[in-house]
Design a protein around this motif. Structure first.
Motif, PDB file in Angstrom:
ATOM      1  N   ALA A 448       0.828  -1.205   0.000  1.00 40.43           N
ATOM      2  CA  ALA A 448       0.000   0.000   0.000  1.00 40.43           C
ATOM      3  C   ALA A 448       0.864   1.258   0.000  1.00 40.43           C
ATOM      4  CB  ALA A 448      -0.922  -0.001   1.226  1.00 40.43           C
ATOM      5  N   LEU A 449       1.980   1.213   0.735  1.00 35.56           N
ATOM      6  CA  LEU A 449       2.888   2.362   0.759  1.00 35.56           C
ATOM      7  C   LEU A 449       3.530   2.584  -0.600  1.00 35.56           C
ATOM      8  CD1 LEU A 449       4.349   4.556   2.399  1.00 35.56           C
ATOM      9  CD2 LEU A 449       6.076   2.842   3.015  1.00 35.56           C
ATOM     10  N   VAL A 450       3.904   1.496  -1.267  1.00 38.12           N
ATOM     11  CA  VAL A 450       4.521   1.623  -2.594  1.00 38.12           C
ATOM     12  C   VAL A 450       3.501   2.129  -3.597  1.00 38.12           C
ATOM     13  CG1 VAL A 450       5.627   0.338  -4.467  1.00 38.12           C
ATOM     14  CG2 VAL A 450       6.273  -0.100  -2.079  1.00 38.12           C
ATOM     15  N   ASP A 451       2.258   1.670  -3.503  1.00 38.10           N
ATOM     16  CA  ASP A 451       1.220   2.121  -4.441  1.00 38.10           C
ATOM     17  C   ASP A 451       0.953   3.613  -4.295  1.00 38.10           C
ATOM     18  OD1 ASP A 451       0.963  -0.392  -5.483  1.00 38.10           O
ATOM     19  OD2 ASP A 451      -0.720  -0.967  -4.191  1.00 38.10           O
ATOM     20  N   GLU A 452       1.226   4.174  -3.104  1.00 40.60           N
ATOM     21  CA  GLU A 452       1.005   5.602  -2.914  1.00 40.60           C
ATOM     22  C   GLU A 452       1.991   6.448  -3.705  1.00 40.60           C
ATOM     23  OE1 GLU A 452       1.289   6.255   1.228  1.00 40.60           O
ATOM     24  OE2 GLU A 452      -0.585   5.214   1.742  1.00 40.60           O
ATOM     25  N   TYR A 453       3.076   5.857  -4.114  1.00 43.01           N
ATOM     26  CA  TYR A 453       4.074   6.614  -4.875  1.00 43.01           C
ATOM     27  C   TYR A 453       3.585   6.732  -6.316  1.00 43.01           C
ATOM     28  CZ  TYR A 453       8.555   8.059  -6.726  1.00 43.01           C
ATOM     29  OH  TYR A 453       9.556   8.763  -7.350  1.00 43.01           O
ATOM     30  N   ASP A 454       3.313   7.923  -6.790  1.00 42.69           N
ATOM     31  CA  ASP A 454       2.679   8.135  -8.092  1.00 42.69           C
ATOM     32  C   ASP A 454       3.530   8.986  -9.019  1.00 42.69           C
ATOM     33  OD1 ASP A 454       2.558  10.428  -6.667  1.00 42.69           O
ATOM     34  OD2 ASP A 454       0.417  10.824  -7.018  1.00 42.69           O
ATOM     35  N   ALA A 455       4.843   8.875  -8.915  1.00 43.28           N
ATOM     36  CA  ALA A 455       5.703   9.625  -9.834  1.00 43.28           C
ATOM     37  C   ALA A 455       5.615   9.021 -11.232  1.00 43.28           C
ATOM     38  CB  ALA A 455       7.145   9.603  -9.331  1.00 43.28           C
ATOM     39  N   LEU A 456       5.998   9.801 -12.219  1.00 40.90           N
ATOM     40  CA  LEU A 456       5.967   9.362 -13.615  1.00 40.90           C
ATOM     41  C   LEU A 456       6.943   8.214 -13.808  1.00 40.90           C
ATOM     42  CD1 LEU A 456       4.960   9.775 -16.522  1.00 40.90           C
ATOM     43  CD2 LEU A 456       6.879  11.379 -16.838  1.00 40.90           C
ATOM     44  N   PHE A 457       6.433   7.118 -14.391  1.00 37.05           N
ATOM     45  CA  PHE A 457       7.258   5.935 -14.615  1.00 37.05           C
ATOM     46  C   PHE A 457       7.625   5.853 -16.093  1.00 37.05           C
ATOM     47  CE2 PHE A 457       7.896   1.495 -15.721  1.00 37.05           C
ATOM     48  CZ  PHE A 457       8.752   1.058 -14.734  1.00 37.05           C
ATOM     49  N   ARG A 458       8.918   5.743 -16.354  1.00 40.69           N
ATOM     50  CA  ARG A 458       9.397   5.557 -17.716  1.00 40.69           C
ATOM     51  C   ARG A 458      10.384   4.402 -17.716  1.00 40.69           C
ATOM     52  NH1 ARG A 458      11.788  11.082 -19.694  1.00 40.69           N
ATOM     53  NH2 ARG A 458      12.711  10.926 -17.612  1.00 40.69           N
ATOM     54  N   PRO A 459      10.292   3.497 -18.695  1.00 39.94           N
ATOM     55  CA  PRO A 459      11.125   2.284 -18.677  1.00 39.94           C
ATOM     56  C   PRO A 459      12.563   2.523 -19.103  1.00 39.94           C
ATOM     57  CG  PRO A 459       9.667   2.257 -20.590  1.00 39.94           C
ATOM     58  CD  PRO A 459       9.276   3.456 -19.798  1.00 39.94           C
ATOM     59  N   GLU A 460      12.926   3.756 -19.548  1.00 41.46           N
ATOM     60  CA  GLU A 460      14.319   3.979 -19.929  1.00 41.46           C
ATOM     61  C   GLU A 460      15.222   3.788 -18.701  1.00 41.46           C
ATOM     62  OE1 GLU A 460      11.932   6.139 -20.395  1.00 41.46           O
ATOM     63  OE2 GLU A 460      11.589   6.156 -22.582  1.00 41.46           O
ATOM     64  N   ARG A 461      16.480   3.359 -18.959  1.00 45.18           N
ATOM     65  CA  ARG A 461      17.373   2.982 -17.871  1.00 45.18           C
ATOM     66  C   ARG A 461      17.666   4.158 -16.927  1.00 45.18           C
ATOM     67  NH1 ARG A 461      17.896  -0.508 -14.660  1.00 45.18           N
ATOM     68  NH2 ARG A 461      17.465  -1.873 -16.435  1.00 45.18           N
ATOM     69  N   ALA A 462      18.033   5.330 -17.474  1.00 49.09           N
ATOM     70  CA  ALA A 462      18.370   6.478 -16.630  1.00 49.09           C
ATOM     71  C   ALA A 462      17.163   6.918 -15.805  1.00 49.09           C
ATOM     72  CB  ALA A 462      18.878   7.634 -17.486  1.00 49.09           C
ATOM     73  N   ALA A 463      15.986   7.022 -16.458  1.00 42.91           N
ATOM     74  CA  ALA A 463      14.779   7.426 -15.745  1.00 42.91           C
ATOM     75  C   ALA A 463      14.391   6.382 -14.712  1.00 42.91           C
ATOM     76  CB  ALA A 463      13.635   7.661 -16.728  1.00 42.91           C
ATOM     77  N   LEU A 464      14.608   5.113 -15.050  1.00 41.94           N
ATOM     78  CA  LEU A 464      14.247   4.038 -14.140  1.00 41.94           C
ATOM     79  C   LEU A 464      15.117   4.072 -12.874  1.00 41.94           C
ATOM     80  CD1 LEU A 464      12.207   1.730 -14.061  1.00 41.94           C
ATOM     81  CD2 LEU A 464      13.970   0.223 -14.981  1.00 41.94           C
ATOM     82  N   GLU A 465      16.420   4.378 -13.036  1.00 41.24           N
ATOM     83  CA  GLU A 465      17.300   4.473 -11.867  1.00 41.24           C
ATOM     84  C   GLU A 465      16.871   5.632 -10.962  1.00 41.24           C
ATOM     85  OE1 GLU A 465      19.638   2.503 -10.779  1.00 41.24           O
ATOM     86  OE2 GLU A 465      19.271   1.105 -12.426  1.00 41.24           O
ATOM     87  N   GLN A 466      16.521   6.757 -11.569  1.00 38.57           N
ATOM     88  CA  GLN A 466      16.058   7.897 -10.778  1.00 38.57           C
ATOM     89  C   GLN A 466      14.750   7.571 -10.065  1.00 38.57           C
ATOM     90  OE1 GLN A 466      15.672  11.452 -13.078  1.00 38.57           O
ATOM     91  NE2 GLN A 466      15.174  12.754 -11.314  1.00 38.57           N
TER      92      GLN A 466
END
Length: 768
Positions: A448-466
């Protein structure tokens, strides 16, 4: 003239401490052995009073030690009494320093080119100071004795030793490197080479009083401590207003200064013998009138004894010949022997005057101060002696009370320490259990705590690390805030109660004067206790590697591995996440990585052996990725189940594949990523549940133990202070028993020192 000759002949006959013989047409030889020199009176007086003040210094220090031993809480001597006696230590030290530096100082003044430097050189039996015609001496030159065998000089304010020859450059008015008129150069001449310097005499040469208007500055800097002033006048002229003005200023600042007047260059009178008596009488009358009537420093009869007619140049040449110094041999004017003996007569009377003056001016005041110091210290000791008996009873009673207090504190401290240790152990166990239980519950709610995180998700490697780093921080902050919300209040309340109980228990056994300090150890509710939860998700989940590649849920490999009890989808971690089983009919959340377990005992008409053969063949076919294997598998299926079943199955299979492929979006990948992250983080967090709870309990234990240790330290300080007081009381009781004897001994020593100073006065200050 007859009186002048008679005074000179008396010296020639051996009157006084100098034995003299005159050689025809030769130098005058004088034995300057000064065993009975008047200067020795000052030397002996200085040594005697220095020895007395060494004893006074020891006496005052002994008295200070005694006063310290009976002061403070002992009450025999007050702090003011101790301070009063201690003040005499520095006073005696200052007097001793002054006595060490005390010497007989004579200052030579006069107009430019009157021969002041030549007079000093003649008295020193050597040509030390620069001399000559015109304005020669440009600054003050102080000649004093040195214990070394080498002559040297120092400028004022410098410790650098310069060659004595440098005095010709530093003090000569004609040299470019000369010093300023008010400067002082110390010339150190070996004592062994000059009897005058051996007897602690310092000679100060000065520039002409007619070269500068700064007479007041000269007097303040160099004249106030002089014992004798020598006015060197020019016998070829008469006393000038400039010379008189200088000594008028001196007499306003120094009471009854000792002044000698030397009419130098009296050898010029040899060229005019017919006026010799008249000129001498004229000069003598003017000088007597100046000393007795204008300055009023002595009577006319005394003034006659302080006026001399000399030739300093002849005296210097004579003495340098005696010492076999290389000098020119000019023809001396008639009567040079008489003028030389006049110079010797001046030295004798000068020595008598400076010795008497220096002893009186430098030592009389010190003798009086020594008597006063001994009397004041003795009075303080008398007061101590009288109060010692009264304080003894008080000290004995105080000793009994301190014994009782120390025994009571030690017993109560032992009991409280045992009880507080048990309480701390119980609290530590309780906190560890609470933190462990709460953290486990929060881990189960991690999804439930993880689901609360609603930042933009992008599968690119650099964005994914951030995205991953931000998710770490979100999880750590969320877990920390939840744990604090659920635990900090309860634990903090328990901590406050425990600390209050500790403080109250310890306050009760502390002496009253220490309770104020103990109250500052803990201030409830102003700085509440807060448990620190350091989950450190960045490092904890640093080995998390997501697997976002597309996998068909009903692929042949997945189905075969499912039947074989193996997991098809392996992420990079050793512990892959466990996925929930969702029927394929749920269309609102198709997850490509979900696996569905279909439990069926038999599928179609095939037996278990047939399916085993097919699965092994299909697995081998997929592994080899060969076309021939696929054709063989297709032929086997057509032969076994028929083409209709195969066609229907293929259509359904293709539809499912197309559906999952079309729904494989960034949102689906984010859900898969979060599910994998939750599975990995949950497992890692469960590993640190015990560690975190232990850390929290350790924090509580450390806080309580520190608090209790601080309170115990206050008690220890109090008991240590009481032990010190008890030791002081015991020492005081012993001291009070010995105080009367010690005070009597010091009082007798004060009487002895006063008697020694009286003997000094009789020997040196009251003598003619």
């Amino acid at each position: 003239m007859a009186a002048y000759v008679n005074r000179s002949m008396s010296m020639m006959a051996g009157d006084g401490p100098h034995n003299v013989a005159i050689l025809n047409n030769g130098p005058v030889r004088v034995n300057m052995a000064n065993v009975d020199s008047p200067l020795q009176i000052f030397v002996r007086a200085k040594k005697k009073i220095n020895d007395i003040f060494v004893e006074i210094d020891d006496y005052v220090k002994d008295a200070v030690s005694f006063m310290h031993a009976v002061s403070g809480e002992k009450g025999i001597a007050t702090p003011q009494d101790v301070a009063n006696v201690e003040a005499y230590v520095s006073k005696v030290q200052a007097i001793r320093e002054v006595l060490k530096r005390d010497h007989m100082k004579v200052a030579f003044f006069g107009r430019t080119s009157n021969g002041k430097s030549t007079v000093i050189n003649a008295m020193l039996h050597d040509k030390i100071l620069p001399s000559g015609i015109g304005h020669t001496t440009n600054c003050f030159l102080q000649v004093e004795g040195s214990d070394t065998n080498e002559a040297f000089l120092r400028t004022d304010g410098s410790e650098e030793k310069l060659n004595v020859q440098s005095v010709s450059q530093l003090g000569h008015a004609l040299c470019a490197s000369r010093l300023q008129e008010c400067s002082l150069v110390h010339v150190y001449w070996p004592r062994e080479l000059c009897a005058l310097l051996r007897d602690d005499v310092v000679l100060v040469d000065s520039p002409g009083v007619d070269v500068t208007p700064n007479l007041d500055e000269w007097i303040d800097q160099y004249c106030l401590d002089a014992d004798v002033f020598v006015l060197v006048a020019n016998a070829e002229s008469t006393l000038m207003v400039t010379e008189k003005n200088f000594f008028h200023k001196v007499s306003t600042k120094i009471s009854q200064p000792n002044i000698f007047i030397l009419n130098n260059r009296w050898d010029a009178s040899a060229s005019e013998p017919e006026y010799l008596d008249q000129v001498r009488t004229q000069h003598a009358n003017r000088c007597v009138d100046f000393l007795s009537r204008e300055l009023r420093v002595c009577s006319p009869k005394e003034a006659e004894e302080r006026i001399f007619f000399i030739s300093a140049k002849e005296a210097l040449l004579t003495r340098m010949r005696e010492r076999e110094k290389p000098v020119s041999s000019p023809i001396l004017a008639d009567g040079h022997q008489v003028r030389y003996f006049e110079f010797v007569d001046f030295e004798r009377k000068f020595e008598e005057c400076i010795s008497q003056s220096a002893v009186r001016t430098k030592f009389a005041q010190h003798s009086r101060r020594g008597k006063n110091i001994a009397a004041d210290v003795m009075a303080a000791l008398e007061q101590v002696y009288n109060s010692a008996t009264d304080r003894k009873t008080t000290m004995v009673e105080k000793q009994r009370l301190l014994h009782e207090q120390l025994s009571a504190i030690e017993e109560q401290l032992t009991t409280i320490t045992r009880q507080m240790k048990d309480k701390i152990n119980r609290m530590v166990e309780s906190v560890e259990h609470k933190v462990s239980l709460t953290l486990s519950q929060e881990i189960r709610r991690l999804s439930a705590l993880v689901d609360e995180y609603d930042a933009l998700f992008r599968p690119e490697r650099a964005a994914l690390e951030q995205y991953k780093r931000a998710l770490h921080r979100h999880v750590e902050a969320g877990l920390g805030s939840r744990l604090k919300k659920r635990l900090s209040s309860d634990i903090g309340h328990e901590m406050d109660e425990a600390q209050k109980e500790m403080a109250e228990r310890m306050y009760s056994i502390l002496p009253s004067h220490k309770r104020g300090a103990a109250a500052a150890v803990i201030v409830p509710h102003q700085q509440p206790f807060e448990v620190l939860y350091r989950l450190n998700c960045d490092n904890l989940c640093a080995d998390f590697h997501e697997d976002l590649s597309f996998r068909f849920s009903y692929g042949i490999t997945a189905l075969i591995q499912r039947f074989q009890g193996k997991h098809a989808n392996r992420i990079a971690l050793k512990n892959p996440p466990t996925y929930a089983q969702i029927p394929p009919t749920i269309s609102n959340s198709p997850l490509p990585t979900m696996e569905v377990s279909r439990t069926s005992s038999a599928i179609g008409p095939l037996s278990a052996e047939d399916w085993g053969m097919i699965s092994r063949f299909a697995l081998g076919t997929l592994t080899s990725q060969g076309t021939m294997g696929g054709l063989l598998l297709s032929g086997l299926l057509l032969k076994t189940v028929g083409w209709r079943v195969v066609a229907v199955t293929a259509a359904v299979y293709g539809a499912l594949y197309a559906y999952e492929r079309l729904t494989w979006t960034a949102k689906a990948q984010e859900r898969l990523f979060k599910k994998q992250y939750v599975a990995h983080a949950s497992k890692k967090l469960r590993l640190i549940v015990d560690l975190t709870s232990a850390n929290c309990s350790h924090q509580v234990q450390q806080e309580l133990s520190t608090m209790f240790a601080r309170l115990c330290r206050l008690v220890d300080e109090a008991t240590t202070e009481m032990d010190g007081e008890l030791c002081e009381v015991r020492d005081n009781i012993k001291l009070l028993e010995d105080a009367s004897a010690a005070a009597k001994r010091l009082r007798n020593k004060a009487n002895y020192l006063a008697h020694e100073l009286e003997l000094f006065d009789d020997s040196f200050l009251k003598r003619d």
